[in-house]
Design a protein around this motif. Structure first.
Motif, PDB file in Angstrom:
ATOM      1  N   ASN A 166       2.488  15.019  15.965  1.00  0.00           N
ATOM      2  CA  ASN A 166       2.593  15.112  14.513  1.00  0.00           C
ATOM      3  C   ASN A 166       3.488  14.015  13.948  1.00  0.00           C
ATOM      4  OD1 ASN A 166       0.923  17.333  14.475  1.00  0.00           O
ATOM      5  ND2 ASN A 166       2.589  18.821  14.475  1.00  0.00           N
ATOM      6  N   VAL A 167       4.568  13.702  14.677  1.00  0.00           N
ATOM      7  CA  VAL A 167       5.463  12.629  14.219  1.00  0.00           C
ATOM      8  C   VAL A 167       4.721  11.303  14.202  1.00  0.00           C
ATOM      9  CG1 VAL A 167       7.483  11.262  14.873  1.00  0.00           C
ATOM     10  CG2 VAL A 167       7.606  13.740  14.877  1.00  0.00           C
ATOM     11  N   ARG A 168       3.917  11.051  15.238  1.00  0.00           N
ATOM     12  CA  ARG A 168       3.159   9.804  15.262  1.00  0.00           C
ATOM     13  C   ARG A 168       2.117   9.762  14.149  1.00  0.00           C
ATOM     14  NH1 ARG A 168       5.360  10.376  20.020  1.00  0.00           N
ATOM     15  NH2 ARG A 168       5.660   8.609  21.434  1.00  0.00           N
ATOM     16  N   LEU A 169       1.490  10.908  13.877  1.00  0.00           N
ATOM     17  CA  LEU A 169       0.549  10.953  12.763  1.00  0.00           C
ATOM     18  C   LEU A 169       1.271  10.692  11.445  1.00  0.00           C
ATOM     19  CD1 LEU A 169      -1.773  13.997  13.567  1.00  0.00           C
ATOM     20  CD2 LEU A 169      -2.309  11.566  13.736  1.00  0.00           C
ATOM     21  N   ASP A 170       2.449  11.291  11.303  1.00  0.00           N
ATOM     22  CA  ASP A 170       3.216  11.082  10.075  1.00  0.00           C
ATOM     23  C   ASP A 170       3.624   9.621   9.933  1.00  0.00           C
ATOM     24  OD1 ASP A 170       4.732  12.290   7.752  1.00  0.00           O
ATOM     25  OD2 ASP A 170       6.386  11.348   8.838  1.00  0.00           O
ATOM     26  N   SER A 171       4.046   9.011  11.049  1.00  0.00           N
ATOM     27  CA  SER A 171       4.419   7.595  10.995  1.00  0.00           C
ATOM     28  C   SER A 171       3.222   6.728  10.623  1.00  0.00           C
ATOM     29  CB  SER A 171       4.989   7.154  12.345  1.00  0.00           C
ATOM     30  OG  SER A 171       6.144   7.890  12.675  1.00  0.00           O
ATOM     31  N   ALA A 172       2.052   7.054  11.221  1.00  0.00           N
ATOM     32  CA  ALA A 172       0.841   6.287  10.881  1.00  0.00           C
ATOM     33  C   ALA A 172       0.469   6.484   9.409  1.00  0.00           C
ATOM     34  CB  ALA A 172      -0.312   6.716  11.777  1.00  0.00           C
ATOM     35  N   LEU A 173       0.633   7.729   8.920  1.00  0.00           N
ATOM     36  CA  LEU A 173       0.332   7.987   7.510  1.00  0.00           C
ATOM     37  C   LEU A 173       1.287   7.222   6.608  1.00  0.00           C
ATOM     38  CD1 LEU A 173      -1.201   9.524   5.328  1.00  0.00           C
ATOM     39  CD2 LEU A 173       0.379  11.440   5.661  1.00  0.00           C
ATOM     40  N   GLN A 174       2.582   7.229   6.967  1.00  0.00           N
ATOM     41  CA  GLN A 174       3.548   6.486   6.154  1.00  0.00           C
ATOM     42  C   GLN A 174       3.233   4.998   6.160  1.00  0.00           C
ATOM     43  OE1 GLN A 174       5.850   7.709   4.173  1.00  0.00           O
ATOM     44  NE2 GLN A 174       5.319   9.795   4.731  1.00  0.00           N
ATOM     45  N   ALA A 175       2.836   4.487   7.326  1.00  0.00           N
ATOM     46  CA  ALA A 175       2.470   3.069   7.402  1.00  0.00           C
ATOM     47  C   ALA A 175       1.252   2.783   6.520  1.00  0.00           C
ATOM     48  CB  ALA A 175       2.197   2.666   8.838  1.00  0.00           C
ATOM     49  N   SER A 176       0.268   3.696   6.551  1.00  0.00           N
ATOM     50  CA  SER A 176      -0.912   3.519   5.701  1.00  0.00           C
ATOM     51  C   SER A 176      -0.547   3.571   4.225  1.00  0.00           C
ATOM     52  CB  SER A 176      -1.956   4.597   6.018  1.00  0.00           C
ATOM     53  OG  SER A 176      -2.374   4.520   7.363  1.00  0.00           O
ATOM     54  N   LEU A 177       0.325   4.517   3.869  1.00  0.00           N
ATOM     55  CA  LEU A 177       0.754   4.607   2.472  1.00  0.00           C
ATOM     56  C   LEU A 177       1.501   3.350   2.045  1.00  0.00           C
ATOM     57  CD1 LEU A 177       1.950   8.326   2.244  1.00  0.00           C
ATOM     58  CD2 LEU A 177      -0.107   7.331   1.265  1.00  0.00           C
ATOM     59  N   GLU A 178       2.351   2.850   2.941  1.00  0.00           N
ATOM     60  CA  GLU A 178       3.082   1.629   2.620  1.00  0.00           C
ATOM     61  C   GLU A 178       2.116   0.454   2.438  1.00  0.00           C
ATOM     62  OE1 GLU A 178       6.188  -0.560   1.501  1.00  0.00           O
ATOM     63  OE2 GLU A 178       6.220   1.594   1.956  1.00  0.00           O
ATOM     64  N   GLU A 179       1.091   0.395   3.301  1.00  0.00           N
ATOM     65  CA  GLU A 179       0.096  -0.663   3.156  1.00  0.00           C
ATOM     66  C   GLU A 179      -0.663  -0.515   1.845  1.00  0.00           C
ATOM     67  OE1 GLU A 179      -2.263  -4.001   4.098  1.00  0.00           O
ATOM     68  OE2 GLU A 179      -0.336  -3.261   4.847  1.00  0.00           O
ATOM     69  N   LEU A 180      -0.984   0.745   1.472  1.00  0.00           N
ATOM     70  CA  LEU A 180      -1.665   0.976   0.197  1.00  0.00           C
ATOM     71  C   LEU A 180      -0.775   0.578  -0.973  1.00  0.00           C
ATOM     72  CD1 LEU A 180      -3.464   4.397   0.786  1.00  0.00           C
ATOM     73  CD2 LEU A 180      -4.514   2.145   0.558  1.00  0.00           C
ATOM     74  N   ARG A 181       0.521   0.904  -0.864  1.00  0.00           N
ATOM     75  CA  ARG A 181       1.439   0.500  -1.937  1.00  0.00           C
ATOM     76  C   ARG A 181       1.496  -1.019  -2.053  1.00  0.00           C
ATOM     77  NH1 ARG A 181       4.881   4.388   0.632  1.00  0.00           N
ATOM     78  NH2 ARG A 181       4.842   6.401  -0.443  1.00  0.00           N
ATOM     79  N   ARG A 182       1.554  -1.690  -0.897  1.00  0.00           N
ATOM     80  CA  ARG A 182       1.610  -3.154  -0.928  1.00  0.00           C
ATOM     81  C   ARG A 182       0.340  -3.736  -1.551  1.00  0.00           C
ATOM     82  NH1 ARG A 182      -0.170  -7.323   1.878  1.00  0.00           N
ATOM     83  NH2 ARG A 182      -1.289  -5.994   3.360  1.00  0.00           N
ATOM     84  N   ARG A 183      -0.808  -3.180  -1.119  1.00  0.00           N
ATOM     85  CA  ARG A 183      -2.069  -3.686  -1.672  1.00  0.00           C
ATOM     86  C   ARG A 183      -2.178  -3.372  -3.171  1.00  0.00           C
ATOM     87  NH1 ARG A 183      -6.025  -5.261   1.867  1.00  0.00           N
ATOM     88  NH2 ARG A 183      -5.550  -4.983   4.090  1.00  0.00           N
ATOM     89  N   ASN A 184      -1.694  -2.180  -3.560  1.00  0.00           N
ATOM     90  CA  ASN A 184      -1.722  -1.828  -4.973  1.00  0.00           C
ATOM     91  C   ASN A 184      -0.841  -2.763  -5.784  1.00  0.00           C
ATOM     92  OD1 ASN A 184      -2.390   0.101  -7.203  1.00  0.00           O
ATOM     93  ND2 ASN A 184      -0.168   0.377  -7.168  1.00  0.00           N
TER      94      ASN A 184
END
Length: 535
Positions: A298-316
């Motif tokens: 779950n921690v790894r999934l959360d880290s991957a989700l946070q990384a995806s969100l950060e990438e989405l924020r950067r792209r946004n």
């Protein structure tokens, strides 16, 4: 493992001392009990032989101290013995005080003995519970707290998972719990992936460590559940070597996996003299490893989700910056076209009108009339050109700011329009252009759709925290759910959205229309108050 060796030796010395104390306690209690019975009821007849009976505890304590499996039971025996012996001595003391102290002496009067015995019994009952509680406290201080059952590690970890404890803290608490329940000599938690495992937590602290597994080793460790010394000697010799001398240590390793993927290890170590690991211990370790594997996954999934969100924020942010650049470039082009018209075509037309006026004075007859018509046409063309330039990018906006530019636009509006400017601050050109053209679009929409007799009010306010505007009319209104958004609304949203702003439309049939827009502080950089002339 020097620290664990020292801890094991200290524990052995404590266990021996506990057995010695137990022997003394039993011997003294038996002697005092025999003396009290002799005083109360003249039994037994020979005091000394019975008093020395308690010395039997001495060889028992010696044998228990020598045998490892009995020695480690010292705490379990000494604590309850202290409570039992204390209660016995308390009851005898109560009888001695009540029967002998208050009754002076025991005579043949059976009624007197019975009365004092009942008082003594009631007193002992009243004192039993507080004395037992105090004796338990003393027993825990003397013999040490009872070892927690292995199942408590599973319950503790599950309860802490539900409280959203950070993973580092959760693993540290898990290692401490494992040491207090399953591995007195030490507990370790290894975590990692792709065959590379790092020692994340160890109690006692052993510093960093790394295991690199591949091929058959990785497959074997991932498939294993709970294993001991022999298995570790074949597949994880580094972990076994770190646990100390193999002959003096009993070790258990539980593989932490999720969906067949190795995520870590749980390692617990106890002395070979301690009781061997039981099936219940292995079951608890296996269940713990399963829960830890789920938590790590779950921690790894959360880290991957946070990384995806950060990438989405950067792209946004990049997209918004791109939109802002496009709008700014379009406005810059508008300003350049307006300047070219103002400084080029308009000036040529003005000069042409002047020359035609001079030519009219020199001409007469039909030539003069023709020149007068040409001069009129040039002036009309100049007026249209000025209006076109105002529509492209008004000079008043560049020179005097939002208030003056919107008042000028209101004077040219198709419906009566009033402007209330609540700020005289100047903002970046792209921010002022966004607000101006949104208000202009809203005024033009009201002129087309509000209906006859409608009026418009434009309000603009702002400070360093942001700019707000509102364009409200009292016209026919419309139902946004059925009509939808026009191209003008889309343009307004795009303009504000390019700088992180928002637009809202509130309308209903017969209730007019209100358009409200905001620009955040991030899009603004307040400059000086509005100037009175060209910058």
């Amino acid at each position: 493992m020097n620290g664990t060796l020292v801890a094991a030796r200290a524990r052995n010395r404590r266990d021996v001392a506990l057995w010695a104390g137990w022997a003394v306690l039993v011997t003294v209690t038996v002697a005092l009990a025999v003396w009290a019975l002799r005083t109360l009821i003249d039994v037994p007849g020979a005091l000394l032989p019975w008093a020395l009976l308690g010395l039997v505890a001495v060889p028992v304590a010696v044998v228990a101290s020598v045998l490892p499996r009995l020695r480690r039971r010292a705490g379990a025996v000494a604590g309850p013995s202290l409570v039992f012996c204390g209660l016995v001595l308390m009851v005898l003391a109560v009888y001695l005080v009540v029967v002998i102290g208050l009754g002076e002496e025991v005579d043949d009067d059976g009624q007197g003995v019975l009365a004092f015995s009942m008082v003594a019994a009631l007193t002992a009952v009243v004192l039993a519970e507080p004395v037992r509680a105090r004796l338990r406290e003393l027993a825990e201080q003397w013999a040490g707290p009872r070892q927690r059952p292995a199942s408590s590690a599973l319950e503790t970890f599950g309860s802490r998972m539900t409280r959203a404890v950070p993973m580092d803290e959760l693993l540290l608490q898990l290692a401490e719990t494992l040491r207090s329940t399953l591995g007195p000599l030490g507990a370790e938690v290894w975590t990692g992936e792709d065959g590379v495992l790092d020692r994340t937590v160890s109690v006692p602290e052993r510093g960093p460590g790394r295991l690199t597994l591949a091929g058959a080793e990785l497959a074997a460790v991932a498939r294993a559940r709970v294993s001991g010394n022999a298995w570790a000697a074949m597949w994880l010799p580094a972990v076994l070597a770190g646990a100390g001398e193999p002959g003096r240590r009993s070790l258990r390793i539980a593989s932490v996996t999720h969906l067949g993927r190795l995520l870590g290890l749980l390692v617990v170590v106890r002395s070979a003299d301690d009781r061997p690991f039981s099936d219940d211990d292995d079951r608890v370790l296996a269940d713990l490893a399963r829960q830890v594997g789920l938590a790590l996954h779950n921690v790894r999934l959360d880290s991957a989700l946070q990384a995806s969100l950060e990438e989405l924020r950067r792209r946004n942010a990049e997209l918004q910056a791109s939109r802002a650049r496009i709008v700014s470039a379009a406005d810059a082009s508008r300003r350049e076209i307006e300047r070219n018209l103002h400084d080029g075509a308009q000036q040529h037309l003005v000069a042409l009108a002047v020359k035609l006026g001079l030519a009219k004075r020199l001409a007469d007859g039909d030539a003069a009339a023709l020149l007068d018509e040409l001069r009129t046409d040039v002036q009309e063309t100049l007026t249209q050109l000025r209006e076109l330039a105002h529509g492209i990018y008004p000079p008043l906006l560049r020179e005097h700011g939002l208030g003056e530019a919107l008042r000028n636009a209101a004077n040219r509006a198709a419906v009566p329009t009033r402007v209330v400017a609540g700020t005289d601050l100047r903002y970046p050109p792209e921010a002022e252009a966004a607000v101006y053209f949104c208000c202009l679009e809203a005024i033009q929409n009201a002129g087309k759709h509000a209906g006859p007799g409608a009026s418009v009010t434009v309000r603009v306010s702002g400070d360093g925290a942001g700019v707000e505007f509102e364009v409200a009319d009292d016209g026919a209104g419309f139902d946004p759910a059925t009509v939808g958004e026009s191209h003008g609304f889309v343009n307004m949203r795009d303009r504000l959205g390019a700088f992180g702003g928002e637009l809202s439309v509130d309308s209903a049939p017969g209730a007019g229309t209100t358009i409200h827009g905001t620009l955040p502080a991030a899009a603004l950089a307040p400059r000086e108050p509005a100037e009175t002339g060209r910058p």
